[in-house]
Design a protein around this motif. Structure first.
Motif, PDB file in Angstrom:
ATOM      1  N   ALA A 111     -19.833  -8.988  -5.096  1.00  0.00           N
ATOM      2  CA  ALA A 111     -19.814 -10.277  -5.070  1.00  0.00           C
ATOM      3  C   ALA A 111     -18.598 -11.268  -4.751  1.00  0.00           C
ATOM      4  N   LEU A 112     -18.654 -12.243  -4.429  1.00  0.00           N
ATOM      5  CA  LEU A 112     -17.533 -13.055  -4.171  1.00  0.00           C
ATOM      6  C   LEU A 112     -16.374 -13.331  -5.361  1.00  0.00           C
TER       7      LEU A 112
ATOM      8  N   SER B 234     -16.559 -18.246  -4.978  1.00  0.00           N
ATOM      9  CA  SER B 234     -18.011 -18.453  -5.366  1.00  0.00           C
ATOM     10  C   SER B 234     -18.206 -19.977  -5.720  1.00  0.00           C
ATOM     11  N   ILE B 235     -17.281 -20.610  -6.305  1.00  0.00           N
ATOM     12  CA  ILE B 235     -17.084 -21.976  -6.438  1.00  0.00           C
ATOM     13  C   ILE B 235     -17.312 -22.629  -5.470  1.00  0.00           C
ATOM     14  N   ALA B 236     -16.483 -22.199  -4.256  1.00  0.00           N
ATOM     15  CA  ALA B 236     -16.267 -22.905  -2.890  1.00  0.00           C
ATOM     16  C   ALA B 236     -17.537 -22.849  -2.360  1.00  0.00           C
ATOM     17  N   LEU B 237     -18.181 -21.549  -2.176  1.00  0.00           N
ATOM     18  CA  LEU B 237     -19.672 -21.716  -1.714  1.00  0.00           C
ATOM     19  C   LEU B 237     -20.659 -22.297  -2.075  1.00  0.00           C
ATOM     20  N   LEU B 238     -20.744 -22.584  -3.708  1.00  0.00           N
ATOM     21  CA  LEU B 238     -21.641 -23.325  -4.089  1.00  0.00           C
ATOM     22  C   LEU B 238     -21.369 -24.834  -3.950  1.00  0.00           C
ATOM     23  N   ASN B 239     -20.100 -25.072  -4.016  1.00  0.00           N
ATOM     24  CA  ASN B 239     -19.679 -26.612  -3.206  1.00  0.00           C
ATOM     25  C   ASN B 239     -20.144 -27.045  -1.771  1.00  0.00           C
ATOM     26  N   GLU B 240     -20.136 -25.796  -0.937  1.00  0.00           N
ATOM     27  CA  GLU B 240     -20.665 -25.973   0.274  1.00  0.00           C
ATOM     28  C   GLU B 240     -22.347 -26.170   0.216  1.00  0.00           C
ATOM     29  N   MET B 241     -23.099 -25.389  -0.577  1.00  0.00           N
ATOM     30  CA  MET B 241     -24.423 -25.619  -0.702  1.00  0.00           C
ATOM     31  C   MET B 241     -24.795 -27.160  -1.231  1.00  0.00           C
ATOM     32  N   VAL B 242     -23.940 -27.632  -1.967  1.00  0.00           N
ATOM     33  CA  VAL B 242     -24.197 -28.882  -2.434  1.00  0.00           C
ATOM     34  C   VAL B 242     -24.015 -29.964  -1.559  1.00  0.00           C
TER      35      VAL B 242
ATOM     36  N   PRO C 253     -22.859 -12.669  -1.336  1.00  0.00           N
ATOM     37  CA  PRO C 253     -23.306 -13.416  -0.202  1.00  0.00           C
ATOM     38  C   PRO C 253     -24.602 -12.759   0.521  1.00  0.00           C
ATOM     39  N   LEU C 254     -25.314 -13.694   1.316  1.00  0.00           N
ATOM     40  CA  LEU C 254     -26.084 -13.171   2.150  1.00  0.00           C
ATOM     41  C   LEU C 254     -25.865 -11.991   3.164  1.00  0.00           C
TER      42      LEU C 254
END
Length: 266
Positions: free
Chosen positions: A248-249, A254-262, A192-193
């Motif tokens: 890293a997460l 990580s999947i949850a973060l990517l879903n938020e990005m989508v 994460p940033l």
């Protein structure tokens, strides 16, 4: 499985050696490699390199056959300097990839790959399409009956590139990353940033573990990439891998973060 250029190079190396009447040990002495390394290269458990093939052409008086095969492979869409790593990647049982700036090649969609490759304005449209096809072909190792385990660590920054021309490819790419991360042989982890500075920002690297249990590493630059099994280099990159992986997460985070990005992409 269809024979690749790498398979052909290895089989021709062995054929030329046997025709010349050299054992692996004798040939190894002539090209300054150990017999075990010659055996590993011929069987595909270790990648060849340009220096070995050039020396083999000289020792075996092959008329530059092996160098010619490298050039053929280059015309097929991959630069010759990259072939040794592709060979290691194809033979790997485990792959570990860290990327701070781009989605790893093995996880790229066609649209994202094309957008990335088109950034090189020295390439013709035909060359771009050749490289896109070659990149997608690399990904077939993940679909074979006994695929390698791939663990990819990426920096969150890669999903925040929102220029207009990248909007659609990037949205599809994030969805594809999520789908890949849910496969049993693939793990995707996001740094994460909020982590800020970390050692991975020095650059991307990849690690491949072959059937013999040995590791090979590669660091790709603007101009070249070549595998190494040098113990000191491997120790450094394996240590850096542990560092970035720990930053890293988890897989599910990580999947949850990517879903938020989508969801955030209009």
């Amino acid at each position: 499985m269809e024979q690749t250029t790498a398979d052909l190079i290895r089989s021709q190396l062995r054929r030329l050696r046997v025709a010349a009447g050299h054992t692996q040990e004798e040939f190894g002495k002539l090209v300054h490699y150990s017999a075990s390394m010659v055996s590993a290269v011929e069987t595909g458990t270790r990648p060849y390199d340009r220096q070995l093939l050039a020396r083999a052409d000289e020792v075996l008086t092959s008329g530059g056959l092996l160098a010619s095969l490298l050039r053929i492979a280059e015309r097929e869409g991959q630069p010759s300097w990259f072939l040794p790593w592709l060979d290691a990647e194809r033979q790997a049982r485990q792959l570990r990839v860290f990327q701070p700036t781009l989605v790893p090649a093995l996880l790229q969609t066609e649209g994202y790959a094309r957008a990335v490759i088109r950034c090189d304005d020295l390439l013709s449209d035909e060359e771009v399409e050749q490289r896109v096809a070659a990149r997608l072909d690399r990904q077939t190792i993940l679909d074979q009956p006994d695929p390698p385990q791939l663990i990819a660590v990426v920096d969150e920054a890669i999903v925040h590139r929102r220029e207009e021309r990248l909007r659609t490819p990037m949205a599809h790419q994030i969805e594809h990353l999520i789908a890949c991360a849910e496969r049993p042989n693939v793990s995707v982890h996001v740094v994460p940033l909020s982590v800020g500075l970390h050692v991975g920002l020095y650059g991307s690297f990849s690690l491949a573990r072959g059937v013999d249990g040995g590791w090979v590493a590669s660091q790709e630059t603007q101009l070249t990439a070549s595998p190494t099994d040098n113990e000191a280099n491997l120790a450094t990159l394996l240590a850096r891998w542990e560092t970035v992986r720990n930053e890293a997460l988890s897989r599910q985070q990580s999947i949850a973060l990517l879903n938020e990005m989508v969801k955030s992409w209009p």
